[in-house]
Design a protein around this motif. Structure first.
Motif, PDB file in Angstrom:
ATOM      1  N   CYS A   1       0.882  -1.176   0.000  1.00 11.04           N
ATOM      2  CA  CYS A   1       0.000   0.000   0.000  1.00 11.04           C
ATOM      3  C   CYS A   1       0.912   1.217   0.000  1.00 11.04           C
ATOM      4  CB  CYS A   1      -0.889  -0.029   1.234  1.00 11.04           C
ATOM      5  SG  CYS A   1      -1.866   1.471   1.505  1.00 11.04           S
TER       6      CYS A   1
ATOM      7  N   TRP B   1      -9.195   5.733   1.016  1.00 15.05           N
ATOM      8  CA  TRP B   1      -9.127   4.337   0.591  1.00 15.05           C
ATOM      9  C   TRP B   1      -8.403   4.205  -0.740  1.00 15.05           C
ATOM     10  CZ3 TRP B   1     -11.279   0.143   3.233  1.00 15.05           C
ATOM     11  CH2 TRP B   1     -11.999   0.477   4.382  1.00 15.05           C
TER      12      TRP B   1
ATOM     13  N   TYR C   1      -8.221  -3.957   0.369  1.00 17.42           N
ATOM     14  CA  TYR C   1      -8.065  -2.512   0.353  1.00 17.42           C
ATOM     15  C   TYR C   1      -7.194  -2.071   1.520  1.00 17.42           C
ATOM     16  CZ  TYR C   1     -12.392  -2.720  -2.434  1.00 17.42           C
ATOM     17  OH  TYR C   1     -13.344  -3.006  -3.380  1.00 17.42           O
TER      18      TYR C   1
ATOM     19  N   ALA D   1      -6.375   1.508   3.830  1.00 23.36           N
ATOM     20  CA  ALA D   1      -7.042   2.770   4.137  1.00 23.36           C
ATOM     21  C   ALA D   1      -6.286   3.498   5.238  1.00 23.36           C
ATOM     22  CB  ALA D   1      -8.483   2.527   4.559  1.00 23.36           C
TER      23      ALA D   1
ATOM     24  N   TYR E   1     -12.199   4.927   8.786  1.00 24.84           N
ATOM     25  CA  TYR E   1     -11.143   5.274   7.845  1.00 24.84           C
ATOM     26  C   TYR E   1     -11.688   6.184   6.756  1.00 24.84           C
ATOM     27  CZ  TYR E   1      -8.148   1.905  10.139  1.00 24.84           C
ATOM     28  OH  TYR E   1      -7.389   1.248  11.070  1.00 24.84           O
TER      29      TYR E   1
END
Length: 122
Positions: free
Chosen positions: A22, A112, A95, A97, A109
């Protein structure tokens, strides 16, 4: 533009491993706790793991404990999710976030990513 981008998903056999990344752009990731979430078809989005700003505390959903490991490299502005011993029931869109609270509750959150597909199948 503030953005989170996930990568690393794919097709893997049961028992295999994947590492999700991420990456943040437009802001400094270490200002925020980061969570990983997943959503399977027909199911609600669920919290998988989170890591605090400093990385000194983490938490996991019971379903992934001892198999998944979250970590962060603030110098690279990136958070990782190492997934081992994958099971078919781990199949979902994953995902990451950013929020202001370190929690597994997705409603806490605010920013995203677009998600990355993980499919565990033989």
């Amino acid at each position: 533009q503030l953005q989170l981008v996930e990568s690393g998903g794919g097709l893997v056999q049961p028992g295999g491993s994947l590492r999700l990344s991420c990456a943040a752009s437009g802001f400094t990731l270490d200002l925020y706790p980061i969570g990983w979430f997943r959503q399977a078809p027909g199911k609600e989005r669920e919290g998988v793991s989170y890591i605090t700003r400093s990385g000194d505390s983490t938490n996991y959903a019971d379903s992934v404990k001892a198999r998944f490991t979250i970590s962060r490299d603030n110098a690279k502005n990136t958070v990782y999710l190492q997934m081992n011993s994958l099971k078919p029931e781990d199949t979902a869109v994953y995902y990451c976030a950013a929020g202001f609270s370190a929690t597994l509750d997705p409603y806490k959150y605010d920013l995203w990513g677009q998600g990355t597909q993980v499919t565990v199948s033989s």
